[in-house]
Each structure stands twice: as structure tokens, then as C-alpha cells.
Design a protein around this motif. Structure first.
Motif, PDB file in Angstrom:
ATOM      1  N   ARG A 224       0.895  -1.123  -0.114  1.00 14.12           N
ATOM      2  CA  ARG A 224      -0.173  -0.015   0.079  1.00 14.12           C
ATOM      3  C   ARG A 224       0.839   1.122  -0.145  1.00 14.12           C
ATOM      4  NH1 ARG A 224      -4.485  -1.863   4.789  1.00 14.12           N
ATOM      5  NH2 ARG A 224      -5.827  -3.044   3.275  1.00 14.12           N
ATOM      6  N   HIS A 225       2.169   1.070   0.527  1.00 16.77           N
ATOM      7  CA  HIS A 225       2.910   2.242   0.864  1.00 16.77           C
ATOM      8  C   HIS A 225       3.890   2.619  -0.518  1.00 16.77           C
ATOM      9  CE1 HIS A 225       1.232   3.694   4.645  1.00 16.77           C
ATOM     10  NE2 HIS A 225       1.667   2.510   5.227  1.00 16.77           N
TER      11      HIS A 225
ATOM     12  N   LEU B 159      -5.208  -4.197  -5.800  1.00 15.27           N
ATOM     13  CA  LEU B 159      -5.174  -5.288  -4.927  1.00 15.27           C
ATOM     14  C   LEU B 159      -4.882  -5.262  -3.636  1.00 15.27           C
ATOM     15  CD1 LEU B 159      -3.706  -8.132  -7.520  1.00 15.27           C
ATOM     16  CD2 LEU B 159      -6.343  -7.715  -6.766  1.00 15.27           C
ATOM     17  N   PRO B 160      -3.786  -4.336  -3.117  1.00 16.18           N
ATOM     18  CA  PRO B 160      -3.373  -4.060  -1.806  1.00 16.18           C
ATOM     19  C   PRO B 160      -4.432  -3.464  -0.998  1.00 16.18           C
ATOM     20  CG  PRO B 160      -1.850  -3.391  -3.225  1.00 16.18           C
ATOM     21  CD  PRO B 160      -2.954  -3.569  -4.102  1.00 16.18           C
ATOM     22  N   HIS B 161      -5.565  -2.919  -1.558  1.00 17.74           N
ATOM     23  CA  HIS B 161      -6.589  -2.241  -0.592  1.00 17.74           C
ATOM     24  C   HIS B 161      -7.681  -2.937  -0.816  1.00 17.74           C
ATOM     25  CE1 HIS B 161      -4.326   1.526  -1.082  1.00 17.74           C
ATOM     26  NE2 HIS B 161      -3.896   1.308  -2.202  1.00 17.74           N
ATOM     27  N   GLN B 162      -7.925  -4.300  -1.500  1.00 18.58           N
ATOM     28  CA  GLN B 162      -9.249  -4.941  -1.638  1.00 18.58           C
ATOM     29  C   GLN B 162      -8.994  -6.331  -0.441  1.00 18.58           C
ATOM     30  OE1 GLN B 162      -9.471  -5.852  -5.606  1.00 18.58           O
ATOM     31  NE2 GLN B 162      -9.849  -3.816  -6.340  1.00 18.58           N
ATOM     32  N   ALA B 163     -10.064  -6.595   0.089  1.00 22.96           N
ATOM     33  CA  ALA B 163     -10.189  -7.836   0.651  1.00 22.96           C
ATOM     34  C   ALA B 163     -10.134  -9.012  -0.385  1.00 22.96           C
ATOM     35  CB  ALA B 163     -11.481  -7.913   1.515  1.00 22.96           C
ATOM     36  N   TRP B 164      -9.632 -10.158   0.349  1.00 21.31           N
ATOM     37  CA  TRP B 164      -9.177 -11.403  -0.683  1.00 21.31           C
ATOM     38  C   TRP B 164     -10.410 -11.882  -1.416  1.00 21.31           C
ATOM     39  CZ3 TRP B 164      -5.278 -13.900  -2.554  1.00 21.31           C
ATOM     40  CH2 TRP B 164      -5.374 -15.341  -2.782  1.00 21.31           C
TER      41      TRP B 164
ATOM     42  N   ALA C  82      -2.522   3.772  -9.818  1.00 18.67           N
ATOM     43  CA  ALA C  82      -3.644   3.441  -9.116  1.00 18.67           C
ATOM     44  C   ALA C  82      -3.444   2.800  -7.910  1.00 18.67           C
ATOM     45  CB  ALA C  82      -4.386   2.200  -9.830  1.00 18.67           C
ATOM     46  N   VAL C  83      -2.213   2.322  -7.460  1.00 20.18           N
ATOM     47  CA  VAL C  83      -2.016   2.060  -6.033  1.00 20.18           C
ATOM     48  C   VAL C  83      -2.175   2.929  -5.077  1.00 20.18           C
ATOM     49  CG1 VAL C  83      -0.214   0.843  -4.559  1.00 20.18           C
ATOM     50  CG2 VAL C  83      -0.328   0.200  -6.868  1.00 20.18           C
ATOM     51  N   GLN C  84      -1.821   4.262  -5.543  1.00 22.71           N
ATOM     52  CA  GLN C  84      -2.049   5.486  -4.527  1.00 22.71           C
ATOM     53  C   GLN C  84      -1.054   5.378  -3.416  1.00 22.71           C
ATOM     54  OE1 GLN C  84      -6.328   5.856  -3.710  1.00 22.71           O
ATOM     55  NE2 GLN C  84      -6.062   7.714  -5.340  1.00 22.71           N
ATOM     56  N   ALA C  85       0.111   5.005  -3.674  1.00 19.69           N
ATOM     57  CA  ALA C  85       1.063   4.748  -2.486  1.00 19.69           C
ATOM     58  C   ALA C  85       2.029   6.080  -2.289  1.00 19.69           C
ATOM     59  CB  ALA C  85       2.310   3.712  -3.255  1.00 19.69           C
ATOM     60  N   GLN C  86       2.427   6.074  -1.298  1.00 26.98           N
ATOM     61  CA  GLN C  86       2.829   7.322  -0.612  1.00 26.98           C
ATOM     62  C   GLN C  86       4.441   7.344  -1.432  1.00 26.98           C
ATOM     63  OE1 GLN C  86       2.940   7.792   3.478  1.00 26.98           O
ATOM     64  NE2 GLN C  86       4.290   9.605   3.386  1.00 26.98           N
ATOM     65  N   VAL C  87       4.928   6.098  -1.641  1.00 24.45           N
ATOM     66  CA  VAL C  87       6.151   6.413  -2.492  1.00 24.45           C
ATOM     67  C   VAL C  87       6.090   5.656  -3.581  1.00 24.45           C
ATOM     68  CG1 VAL C  87       8.697   5.457  -2.377  1.00 24.45           C
ATOM     69  CG2 VAL C  87       7.329   6.234  -0.219  1.00 24.45           C
ATOM     70  N   LEU C  88       6.743   6.255  -4.836  1.00 24.13           N
ATOM     71  CA  LEU C  88       6.423   5.555  -6.162  1.00 24.13           C
ATOM     72  C   LEU C  88       8.071   5.353  -6.634  1.00 24.13           C
ATOM     73  CD1 LEU C  88       4.835   4.813  -8.707  1.00 24.13           C
ATOM     74  CD2 LEU C  88       4.727   6.861  -9.358  1.00 24.13           C
ATOM     75  N   LEU C  89       8.438   3.797  -7.097  1.00 23.26           N
ATOM     76  CA  LEU C  89       9.492   3.657  -7.600  1.00 23.26           C
ATOM     77  C   LEU C  89       9.702   3.414  -9.102  1.00 23.26           C
ATOM     78  CD1 LEU C  89      10.931   1.344  -4.587  1.00 23.26           C
ATOM     79  CD2 LEU C  89      11.226   3.987  -4.905  1.00 23.26           C
ATOM     80  N   MET C  90      10.132   3.906  -9.713  1.00 23.16           N
ATOM     81  CA  MET C  90      10.047   3.646 -11.390  1.00 23.16           C
ATOM     82  C   MET C  90      11.423   3.318 -12.066  1.00 23.16           C
ATOM     83  SD  MET C  90       7.039   6.233 -12.611  1.00 23.16           S
ATOM     84  CE  MET C  90       7.677   7.808 -11.586  1.00 23.16           C
ATOM     85  N   ASP C  91      11.674   2.282 -12.711  1.00 23.35           N
ATOM     86  CA  ASP C  91      12.926   1.956 -13.470  1.00 23.35           C
ATOM     87  C   ASP C  91      12.618   2.152 -14.712  1.00 23.35           C
ATOM     88  OD1 ASP C  91      15.288   1.134 -13.937  1.00 23.35           O
ATOM     89  OD2 ASP C  91      15.026  -1.029 -13.349  1.00 23.35           O
ATOM     90  N   GLU C  92      13.419   3.195 -15.356  1.00 27.40           N
ATOM     91  CA  GLU C  92      13.265   3.340 -16.766  1.00 27.40           C
ATOM     92  C   GLU C  92      11.636   3.649 -17.260  1.00 27.40           C
ATOM     93  OE1 GLU C  92      15.867   4.431 -18.524  1.00 27.40           O
ATOM     94  OE2 GLU C  92      17.353   3.506 -17.429  1.00 27.40           O
ATOM     95  N   PRO C  93      11.055   4.603 -16.540  1.00 31.20           N
ATOM     96  CA  PRO C  93       9.465   4.741 -16.834  1.00 31.20           C
ATOM     97  C   PRO C  93       9.424   5.423 -18.518  1.00 31.20           C
ATOM     98  CG  PRO C  93      10.430   6.438 -15.409  1.00 31.20           C
ATOM     99  CD  PRO C  93      11.361   5.458 -15.599  1.00 31.20           C
ATOM    100  N   LEU C  94      10.390   5.897 -18.813  1.00 34.38           N
ATOM    101  CA  LEU C  94      10.188   6.732 -20.225  1.00 34.38           C
ATOM    102  C   LEU C  94      10.589   5.822 -21.446  1.00 34.38           C
ATOM    103  CD1 LEU C  94      11.863  10.263 -19.358  1.00 34.38           C
ATOM    104  CD2 LEU C  94       9.397   9.229 -19.047  1.00 34.38           C
ATOM    105  N   ALA C  95      10.699   4.534 -21.146  1.00 32.33           N
ATOM    106  CA  ALA C  95      11.172   3.568 -22.103  1.00 32.33           C
ATOM    107  C   ALA C  95       9.970   3.530 -22.965  1.00 32.33           C
ATOM    108  CB  ALA C  95      11.490   2.001 -21.719  1.00 32.33           C
ATOM    109  N   ASN C  96      10.364   3.613 -24.628  1.00 37.32           N
ATOM    110  CA  ASN C  96       9.142   3.587 -25.698  1.00 37.32           C
ATOM    111  C   ASN C  96       8.350   4.794 -25.525  1.00 37.32           C
ATOM    112  OD1 ASN C  96      10.216   0.810 -26.301  1.00 37.32           O
ATOM    113  ND2 ASN C  96       8.939   0.041 -24.514  1.00 37.32           N
ATOM    114  N   LEU C  97       8.567   5.618 -24.897  1.00 43.90           N
ATOM    115  CA  LEU C  97       7.797   7.036 -24.845  1.00 43.90           C
ATOM    116  C   LEU C  97       8.324   7.876 -25.752  1.00 43.90           C
ATOM    117  CD1 LEU C  97       6.620   7.541 -21.311  1.00 43.90           C
ATOM    118  CD2 LEU C  97       5.309   6.102 -23.040  1.00 43.90           C
ATOM    119  N   ASP C  98       7.521   8.497 -26.746  1.00 43.19           N
ATOM    120  CA  ASP C  98       7.999   9.530 -27.600  1.00 43.19           C
ATOM    121  C   ASP C  98       8.051  10.853 -26.678  1.00 43.19           C
ATOM    122  OD1 ASP C  98       5.239  10.458 -27.429  1.00 43.19           O
ATOM    123  OD2 ASP C  98       4.619   9.664 -29.256  1.00 43.19           O
ATOM    124  N   PRO C  99       8.647  12.001 -27.220  1.00 41.10           N
ATOM    125  CA  PRO C  99       8.776  13.255 -26.377  1.00 41.10           C
ATOM    126  C   PRO C  99       7.447  13.649 -25.946  1.00 41.10           C
ATOM    127  CG  PRO C  99      10.286  13.122 -28.383  1.00 41.10           C
ATOM    128  CD  PRO C  99       9.443  11.826 -28.635  1.00 41.10           C
TER     129      PRO C  99
END
Length: 233
Positions: free
Chosen positions: A53-54, A79-84, A131-148
Motif C-alpha cells: 500500500r505504501h 489489490l493491496p486495498h481489497q479484501a481477499w 492506481a496503487v495511490q502509494a506514498q512512495v513510487l519507484l520507477m525503473d526506466e519509466p520513459l522507455a518507448n515513450l515519444d517526447p
């Protein structure tokens, strides 16, 4: 290394410097002998659901099922915010719609991932992370395949997240985009060699040095850009 809450930190360095490895350690995805704390708590001792969640993760070259619809992929972020085995709530659906609209992927919500281009898939995976709405967002190469233009859209999303109090940590090869962050963590040969504000001259010098002075940092239109420095033969 300490990462301030409510700020955007970019991790940069040459190929093989250890950037993605460091980010995976921060995400609790790789074993390590050090200590990682999230919001003042040891990450390893945090229950998995609480950690999910975080802490939100957008990986590099993530494998995804091509037969899943865009809507279902982004709903996975809830999913982290939903019951099983619980059905998505109205609140979950509203968050997913918001994430899809923020990444301009709303119109594809009924399409499968297999019908999308690489850049379109990347925007859907970003929506899932949002969509997780986490307090911390970690992104590895998020710009891959994105045009300018869509790189600029990603930058706007990150700035909005930080303005709302989120913490963003990204690994980027696009140095000029990385220089839009609040801070840089500069790595080489598996070590952190500098951490500092993107606007500081000492950070610029450290960045130029780690790339063997093959780049130069310049001010252009009130922002910092990294330009290649041609070698003389």
C-alpha cells in the motif's frame, strides 16, 4: 542514502553502475545485507500488504499477460486495498479511471495489452502504478518507448504527484529529464558517488565527471539540459 519525503529523486549513472539494482533493493525485490527503512520502519519487517500500500513499483521490461484488458491490468494496482477475492468497489473503479485518464490510456480500457504498442503498454503500466495511490513510487526506466510528448506528460504526472506530497524515485537514462528532479543520486561501479540538488553546480560537475566529461550541463530556457560533448580527434 536518505530520500526526503515529498520530493522527486532521480538515480543516474553509466550503464552497469547499479542503478536498477539499488532501486530493486529499495523495493524489497532483491536480497541484500544492508538496511532499508520506509517511513521510519524497517522495510523487511513490514507486512507485505502494508508494504504494497505504501510502495508502488514500475519495473523495466515488465512481463505482462497479453490477453488481459487494459482495465484489468490497471485494476491490479488496487489489490493491496481489497479484501481477499473481493470485487472492486466503486472507489476502486474511480481510482482506475483517474489513473487511465492521467496517462491518456482511457480510450484503450477495453483493449488487450497484446493490441498495444510498446509506448502504449508503458503508459498502461504507469497507470497501474498510479492506481496503487502509494506514498512512495519507484520507477525503473519509466520513459522507455515513450515519444517526447508523452515523456513531457510523464513529467507533468510526476510533478503533480510531488505537489500532492508523494515521494518519487526514478532511474533514468534521459539525463535532461532527470535534471528536472529535486535531487540526483549519481552512481558508478555499484557505488553512490554523489547526492545533491539538481540545480547545484557541484551536482553538475559530478554528473559530468561520472560520464568522463563526455557530456556538459547547460542552462536552456530556465531549465538544465545535458548535451553531448564531441571529442576532438
Amino acid at each position: 542514502m536518505a530520500l526526503a519525503a515529498g520530493r522527486w529523486t532521480s538515480i543516474v549513472g553509466p550503464n552497469g553502475a547499479g542503478k536498477s539494482t539499488l532501486l530493486k533493493v529499495l523495493a524489497h525485490l532483491l536480497p541484500h545485507t544492508g538496511r532499508v527503512e520506509l517511513l521510519g520502519q524497517p522495510l523487511a519487517k513490514m507486512p507485505a500488504r502494508q508494504r504494497a500500500r505504501h510502495l508502488s513499483w514500475l519495473g523495466q521490461n515488465e512481463a505482462t499477460a497479453d490477453d488481459l484488458t487494459v482495465w484489468d491490468v490497471v485494476m491490479l494496482g488496487r489489490l493491496p486495498h481489497q479484501a481477499w477475492l473481493a470485487a472492486p468497489s466503486d472507489a476502486d473503479r474511480a481510482v482506475v479511471e483517474q489513473a487511465l485518464r492521467a496517462t491518456q490510456a482511457w480510450d484503450w480500457r477495453s483493449r488487450t495489452l497484446g493490441q498495444l504498442s510498446g509506448g502504449e503498454r508503458q503508459r498502461v503500466l504507469l497507470a497501474r502504478a498510479l492506481a496503487v495511490q502509494a506514498q512512495v513510487l519507484l520507477m525503473d526506466e519509466p520513459l522507455a518507448n515513450l515519444d517526447p510528448p508523452h515523456q513531457a506528460d510523464w513529467l507533468a504526472v510526476v510533478r503533480q504527484l510531488v505537489a500532492q506530497g508523494s515521494t518519487v524515485v526514478s532511474v533514468l537514462h534521459e539525463l535532461s529529464m532527470a535534471l528536472h528532479a529535486d535531487e540526483l543520486v549519481i552512481m558508478a561501479a555499484g557505488r553512490i558517488i554523489h547526492q545533491g540538488a539538481c540545480a547545484d553546480a557541484i551536482t553538475h560537475r559530478a554528473l559530468e565527471e561520472v560520464f568522463d566529461k563526455r557530456i556538459a550541463i547547460h542552462a536552456l530556457n530556465d531549465q538544465w539540459v545535458a548535451l553531448p560533448r564531441l571529442q576532438k580527434h
